[in-house]
Write a protein that holds these residues in place. Structure first.
Motif, PDB file in Angstrom:
ATOM      1  N   LYS A  62       0.808  -1.220   0.000  1.00  0.00           N
ATOM      2  CA  LYS A  62       0.000   0.000   0.000  1.00  0.00           C
ATOM      3  C   LYS A  62       0.844   1.273   0.000  1.00  0.00           C
ATOM      4  CE  LYS A  62      -3.979   2.240   2.141  1.00  0.00           C
ATOM      5  NZ  LYS A  62      -3.420   3.585   1.969  1.00  0.00           N
ATOM      6  N   ALA A  63       1.897   1.322   0.793  1.00  0.00           N
ATOM      7  CA  ALA A  63       2.698   2.549   0.875  1.00  0.00           C
ATOM      8  C   ALA A  63       3.354   2.855  -0.467  1.00  0.00           C
ATOM      9  CB  ALA A  63       3.752   2.414   1.979  1.00  0.00           C
ATOM     10  N   ASP A  64       3.944   1.829  -1.107  1.00  0.00           N
ATOM     11  CA  ASP A  64       4.558   2.043  -2.418  1.00  0.00           C
ATOM     12  C   ASP A  64       3.499   2.407  -3.461  1.00  0.00           C
ATOM     13  OD1 ASP A  64       7.352   1.799  -2.119  1.00  0.00           O
ATOM     14  OD2 ASP A  64       7.187  -0.372  -1.991  1.00  0.00           O
ATOM     15  N   TYR A  65       2.349   1.736  -3.391  1.00  0.00           N
ATOM     16  CA  TYR A  65       1.259   2.034  -4.318  1.00  0.00           C
ATOM     17  C   TYR A  65       0.829   3.490  -4.211  1.00  0.00           C
ATOM     18  CZ  TYR A  65      -3.687   2.321  -5.741  1.00  0.00           C
ATOM     19  OH  TYR A  65      -4.884   2.713  -6.274  1.00  0.00           O
ATOM     20  N   ASP A  66       0.578   3.962  -2.990  1.00  0.00           N
ATOM     21  CA  ASP A  66       0.150   5.352  -2.792  1.00  0.00           C
ATOM     22  C   ASP A  66       1.203   6.326  -3.308  1.00  0.00           C
ATOM     23  OD1 ASP A  66      -2.242   4.619  -1.616  1.00  0.00           O
ATOM     24  OD2 ASP A  66      -1.479   4.746   0.436  1.00  0.00           O
ATOM     25  N   SER A  67       2.474   6.013  -3.075  1.00  0.00           N
ATOM     26  CA  SER A  67       3.558   6.892  -3.500  1.00  0.00           C
ATOM     27  C   SER A  67       3.674   6.933  -5.026  1.00  0.00           C
ATOM     28  CB  SER A  67       4.877   6.431  -2.879  1.00  0.00           C
ATOM     29  OG  SER A  67       5.934   7.285  -3.231  1.00  0.00           O
ATOM     30  N   VAL A  68       3.521   5.780  -5.664  1.00  0.00           N
ATOM     31  CA  VAL A  68       3.601   5.728  -7.132  1.00  0.00           C
ATOM     32  C   VAL A  68       2.442   6.502  -7.756  1.00  0.00           C
ATOM     33  CG1 VAL A  68       3.381   4.194  -9.130  1.00  0.00           C
ATOM     34  CG2 VAL A  68       4.928   3.593  -7.260  1.00  0.00           C
ATOM     35  N   VAL A  69       1.235   6.300  -7.244  1.00  0.00           N
ATOM     36  CA  VAL A  69       0.066   6.996  -7.793  1.00  0.00           C
ATOM     37  C   VAL A  69       0.233   8.511  -7.666  1.00  0.00           C
ATOM     38  CG1 VAL A  69      -2.395   7.440  -7.445  1.00  0.00           C
ATOM     39  CG2 VAL A  69      -1.549   5.091  -7.442  1.00  0.00           C
ATOM     40  N   ALA A  70       0.713   8.961  -6.509  1.00  0.00           N
ATOM     41  CA  ALA A  70       0.793  10.397  -6.248  1.00  0.00           C
ATOM     42  C   ALA A  70       2.020  11.053  -6.877  1.00  0.00           C
ATOM     43  CB  ALA A  70       0.791  10.651  -4.743  1.00  0.00           C
ATOM     44  N   ASP A  71       3.192  10.365  -6.803  1.00  0.00           N
ATOM     45  CA  ASP A  71       4.461  11.031  -7.123  1.00  0.00           C
ATOM     46  C   ASP A  71       5.342  10.295  -8.122  1.00  0.00           C
ATOM     47  OD1 ASP A  71       3.916  13.091  -5.224  1.00  0.00           O
ATOM     48  OD2 ASP A  71       4.502  11.698  -3.625  1.00  0.00           O
ATOM     49  N   MET A  72       4.876   9.157  -8.675  1.00  0.00           N
ATOM     50  CA  MET A  72       5.683   8.356  -9.615  1.00  0.00           C
ATOM     51  C   MET A  72       6.953   7.825  -8.965  1.00  0.00           C
ATOM     52  SD  MET A  72       5.363  10.113 -13.382  1.00  0.00           S
ATOM     53  CE  MET A  72       6.605  11.350 -13.053  1.00  0.00           C
ATOM     54  N   ARG A  73       6.945   7.620  -7.673  1.00  0.00           N
ATOM     55  CA  ARG A  73       8.142   7.119  -6.986  1.00  0.00           C
ATOM     56  C   ARG A  73       7.766   6.073  -5.952  1.00  0.00           C
ATOM     57  NH1 ARG A  73      12.547   9.960  -8.330  1.00  0.00           N
ATOM     58  NH2 ARG A  73      12.155  11.949  -9.395  1.00  0.00           N
ATOM     59  N   LEU A  74       8.691   5.112  -5.774  1.00  0.00           N
ATOM     60  CA  LEU A  74       8.556   4.178  -4.667  1.00  0.00           C
ATOM     61  C   LEU A  74       8.868   4.923  -3.373  1.00  0.00           C
ATOM     62  CD1 LEU A  74      10.466   1.201  -6.342  1.00  0.00           C
ATOM     63  CD2 LEU A  74       7.982   1.504  -6.200  1.00  0.00           C
ATOM     64  N   THR A  75       8.576   4.314  -2.233  1.00  0.00           N
ATOM     65  CA  THR A  75       8.796   4.998  -0.959  1.00  0.00           C
ATOM     66  C   THR A  75      10.268   5.278  -0.699  1.00  0.00           C
ATOM     67  OG1 THR A  75       8.708   2.826   0.131  1.00  0.00           O
ATOM     68  CG2 THR A  75       6.687   4.159   0.147  1.00  0.00           C
ATOM     69  N   ASP A  76      11.170   4.548  -1.370  1.00  0.00           N
ATOM     70  CA  ASP A  76      12.597   4.834  -1.199  1.00  0.00           C
ATOM     71  C   ASP A  76      13.071   5.961  -2.121  1.00  0.00           C
ATOM     72  OD1 ASP A  76      12.696   3.679  -3.702  1.00  0.00           O
ATOM     73  OD2 ASP A  76      13.894   1.938  -3.113  1.00  0.00           O
ATOM     74  N   GLY A  77      12.143   6.557  -2.867  1.00  0.00           N
ATOM     75  CA  GLY A  77      12.473   7.690  -3.729  1.00  0.00           C
ATOM     76  C   GLY A  77      12.803   7.332  -5.161  1.00  0.00           C
ATOM     77  N   LEU A  78      12.911   6.046  -5.486  1.00  0.00           N
ATOM     78  CA  LEU A  78      13.276   5.636  -6.842  1.00  0.00           C
ATOM     79  C   LEU A  78      12.105   5.858  -7.799  1.00  0.00           C
ATOM     80  CD1 LEU A  78      15.708   4.333  -8.358  1.00  0.00           C
ATOM     81  CD2 LEU A  78      14.512   2.149  -8.130  1.00  0.00           C
ATOM     82  N   LEU A  79      12.400   6.380  -8.980  1.00  0.00           N
ATOM     83  CA  LEU A  79      11.376   6.665  -9.980  1.00  0.00           C
ATOM     84  C   LEU A  79      10.694   5.372 -10.433  1.00  0.00           C
ATOM     85  CD1 LEU A  79      10.246   9.065 -11.718  1.00  0.00           C
ATOM     86  CD2 LEU A  79      11.870   8.350 -13.487  1.00  0.00           C
ATOM     87  N   TRP A  80       9.371   5.346 -10.344  1.00  0.00           N
ATOM     88  CA  TRP A  80       8.568   4.209 -10.844  1.00  0.00           C
ATOM     89  C   TRP A  80       7.155   4.735 -11.117  1.00  0.00           C
ATOM     90  CZ3 TRP A  80      10.218  -0.377 -12.523  1.00  0.00           C
ATOM     91  CH2 TRP A  80       9.247  -1.267 -12.950  1.00  0.00           C
ATOM     92  N   PRO A  81       6.756   4.847 -12.383  1.00  0.00           N
ATOM     93  CA  PRO A  81       5.541   5.600 -12.722  1.00  0.00           C
ATOM     94  C   PRO A  81       4.232   4.824 -12.745  1.00  0.00           C
ATOM     95  CG  PRO A  81       6.773   5.091 -14.702  1.00  0.00           C
ATOM     96  CD  PRO A  81       7.573   4.538 -13.566  1.00  0.00           C
ATOM     97  N   ILE A  82       4.271   3.488 -12.806  1.00  0.00           N
ATOM     98  CA  ILE A  82       3.051   2.686 -12.992  1.00  0.00           C
ATOM     99  C   ILE A  82       2.883   1.719 -11.823  1.00  0.00           C
ATOM    100  CG2 ILE A  82       1.864   1.009 -14.455  1.00  0.00           C
ATOM    101  CD1 ILE A  82       2.048   3.672 -15.806  1.00  0.00           C
ATOM    102  N   PRO A  83       1.741   1.720 -11.133  1.00  0.00           N
ATOM    103  CA  PRO A  83       1.535   0.758 -10.041  1.00  0.00           C
ATOM    104  C   PRO A  83       1.362  -0.662 -10.566  1.00  0.00           C
ATOM    105  CG  PRO A  83      -0.443   2.079 -10.392  1.00  0.00           C
ATOM    106  CD  PRO A  83       0.606   2.647 -11.292  1.00  0.00           C
ATOM    107  N   ILE A  84       2.124  -1.587 -10.007  1.00  0.00           N
ATOM    108  CA  ILE A  84       2.019  -3.010 -10.373  1.00  0.00           C
ATOM    109  C   ILE A  84       1.313  -3.702  -9.214  1.00  0.00           C
ATOM    110  CG2 ILE A  84       3.261  -5.056 -11.139  1.00  0.00           C
ATOM    111  CD1 ILE A  84       3.613  -2.602 -12.954  1.00  0.00           C
ATOM    112  N   THR A  85       0.050  -4.041  -9.423  1.00  0.00           N
ATOM    113  CA  THR A  85      -0.795  -4.497  -8.318  1.00  0.00           C
ATOM    114  C   THR A  85      -1.446  -5.838  -8.635  1.00  0.00           C
ATOM    115  OG1 THR A  85      -2.624  -3.203  -9.248  1.00  0.00           O
ATOM    116  CG2 THR A  85      -1.299  -2.150  -7.538  1.00  0.00           C
ATOM    117  N   LEU A  86      -1.775  -6.566  -7.578  1.00  0.00           N
ATOM    118  CA  LEU A  86      -2.506  -7.829  -7.715  1.00  0.00           C
ATOM    119  C   LEU A  86      -3.927  -7.596  -7.224  1.00  0.00           C
ATOM    120  CD1 LEU A  86      -2.398 -10.884  -8.399  1.00  0.00           C
ATOM    121  CD2 LEU A  86      -1.886 -11.289  -5.981  1.00  0.00           C
TER     122      LEU A  86
END
Length: 570
Positions: A62-86
């Motif tokens: 959830k934390a990484d998902y929320d961060s990607v949706v809002a800011d295109m980044r994982l919680t560690d700050g790395l750029l990742w633009p698309i949520p990969i979810t199950l």
């Protein structure tokens, strides 16, 4: 930019267990809750397990998902633009808890991976659409999937790979990121420019890729998507045959072809960043982005979802951090006076530019019209003509929809009889009542069950259409969403005509041959369309027929004349 790029995040992930570990995981998994992966999830999990989605080690929490949706980044700050979810059903979500281990299987029950659930939550899908796609307009195929078809609950957690998803087609040109990197090293390819496509390639694309490779002084990787693309796209079997023919026109030892099992989101600018990251993981140093990269077309107001070069602009903004170079290109057009292709912004005002759009290409294929050699190679056109024979030889589906008593079943029967009288095609009638009895007898009349019934009809009709027959469907089909699913299923395979029999409700009720409306008014029949359940009228059907003041024979003739006008009847 000389050497092969490090993977995104610095490490190419490989989440597969050893043979011994995998055997042990298989034995234990028999007692674990099991989820059958959808085709989209199978694409995602393949790229998670083989490192294509590095640095991800599983479906997002959830934390990484929320961060990607809002800011295109994982919680560690790395750029990742698309949520990969199950995404899973509510029923399955209720049966598992955080900390549980679940088995993830393909549709044949083969164990692909296991996952320890770290997070379980109900996402705000509309917020996800706004953040990732920039819209909640459900004419966008990913918005439609998220809001209308995906599971309501997300599960996140780390994966353990047991067995790679199995492919029996084109195995010689399917490579993992590690395999692709090893090939580049073996061939001495230090700079590699990747070209993403989900469409057949023609001379304009060849010229574009030639120019890109020359500009970057790099070798070329044609890396087409063979996972899920935009509904209505040409099937990937046909596309790969086209790519194979086209490769004969590229210089040997400078270019190669490999297939990418990616499920596209059609997310425009964000997706361009994502595609760049994936190609970096595959060892590429450069990435071509052209006009409207990964765009889904027009919205419900007829406007483009994304600007033509928004993807290039966003990529440039993050290019240094991505550490993969953009090779931007404008639309390529054929310049008649030069007898060659050029970017549209390099054409002089006095020069004549020629171009054939995708829509025009499909029209010419359907009507067996000429395709000039400046547009495509004869070998490629031959493959496309094999897949798209003239309309008079194609299968098609007539999908009648309307209130009970509107006359749709009777018209469908009349049209079937007339087509069989004419001969030339095999005709199958899928009447609503008959299908309910033979194909969907266990279903009720809830919205979920009605949609499932229509989708079953659509599947059968798609198989008939694919094999050159005529499917005539006559359900009530009250909901736009399920009718759109059927259209998207059939249109890539042949013709599809939605026919709204829009006889007014009061006329249908006055007929009431089966006494159904009277029972619905009395409350005996629940969830009856037009009385206690809504009917969502088609917005843009191919035909509308009101049977109030015409005979069934006249209505059937209207349908036949429409088929003749469109080219399906000689």
């Amino acid at each position: 930019m000389g050497a092969q790029k490090e993977p995104h995040g610095g490490e190419l992930k490989n989440l597969y267990l050893s043979e011994e570990e995998a055997a042990e995981e298989k034995a234990q998994s028999k007692d674990w809750p099991s989820w059958d992966l959808t085709p989209r999830q199978l694409c995602d999990i393949e790229l998670l397990l083989n490192g294509g989605f590095s640095p991800l080690e599983g479906f997002l929490g959830k934390a990484d998902y929320d961060s990607v949706v809002a800011d295109m980044r994982l919680t560690d700050g790395l750029l990742w633009p698309i949520p990969i979810t199950l995404d899973v059903s509510q029923h399955f979500a209720d049966s598992v808890s955080e900390g549980d281990v679940i088995a993830l299987r393909d549709r044949e029950g083969v164990l692909v991976a296991t996952m320890t659930i770290a997070d379980k939550w109900t996402p705000d899908k509309r917020k996800e659409c706004e953040g990732v796609l920039g819209t909640t307009d459900d004419t966008h195929p990913e918005v439609d999937r998220l809001l209308n078809h995906s599971g309501p609950v997300y599960l996140g957690g780390r994966l353990k790979g047991v067995q790679a998803p199995r492919h029996f087609d084109f195995t010689h040109i399917r490579h993992s990121p590690r395999e692709m990197r090893d090939l580049f090293a073996k061939w001495g390819w230090r700079k590699v420019v990747a070209f993403q496509t989900r469409n057949p390639l023609h001379r304009a694309h060849q010229e574009l890729t030639f120019r890109a490779a020359r500009e970057a002084e790099a070798n070329l990787l044609l890396h087409p998507v063979v996972g899920l693309t935009k509904p209505g796209d040409i099937d990937y079997f046909t596309r790969v045959r086209c790519y194979d023919r086209l490769m004969q026109h590229y210089p040997e030892q400078t270019s190669t072809l490999s297939l990418l099992p990616l499920a596209m989101r059609m997310a425009g600018p964000r997706e361009a960043l994502w595609h760049g990251i994936i190609r970096k993981n595959y060892g590429c140093t450069h990435f071509i982005i052209g006009r409207d990269h990964a765009g889904p077309g027009k919205d419900s107001k007829g406007e483009d979802f994304y600007g033509p070069y928004d993807a290039q602009d966003l990529f440039v903004e993050h290019q240094e951090e991505l550490d993969i170079s953009l090779v931007p290109f404008k639309q390529m057009v054929y310049v008649q006076e030069r007898a060659q292709y050029a970017p549209v912004d390099e054409v002089e005002d006095h020069e004549t530019q020629l171009n054939i759009s995708g829509t025009e290409l499909r029209r010419r294929l359907k009507h067996n019209l000429e395709l000039p050699e400046w547009f495509s190679f004869p070998e490629v056109v031959a493959v496309l003509r094999e897949r798209h024979p003239p309309l008079t030889e194609q299968g098609f589906t007539l999908f009648f929809t309307g209130f009970s008593g509107s006359g749709k079943s009777t018209i469908a029967n009349a049209v079937m009889t007339k087509l069989m009288e004419m001969g030339g095609r095999r005709v199958t009638l899928l009447d609503g009542d008959v299908v309910r009895k033979n194909l969907s007898s266990e279903l009720g009349f809830s919205k979920e069950h009605r949609n499932l019934n229509i989708e079953r009809i659509g599947f059968v009709a798609s198989e008939i259409t694919k094999n050159g027959g005529v499917a005539i469907c006559a359900p009530i089909a009250p909901y736009r969403g399920s009718r759109r699913v059927v259209r998207e299923l059939i249109e890539p395979l042949g013709g599809f005509l939605e026919i709204h029999v829009n006889t007014p409700l009061e006329v249908c009720e006055a007929r009431d041959r089966k006494g159904l409306y009277a029972k619905a008014r009395a409350g005996v029949i629940k969830e009856f369309t037009g009385i206690s359940d809504p009917y969502e009228e088609p917005e843009n059907p191919e035909m509308r027929i009101d049977t109030t003041d015409i005979t069934i024979d006249q209505a059937a003739q209207q349908v036949l004349l429409k088929l003749e006008k469109l080219g399906y009847l000689a």
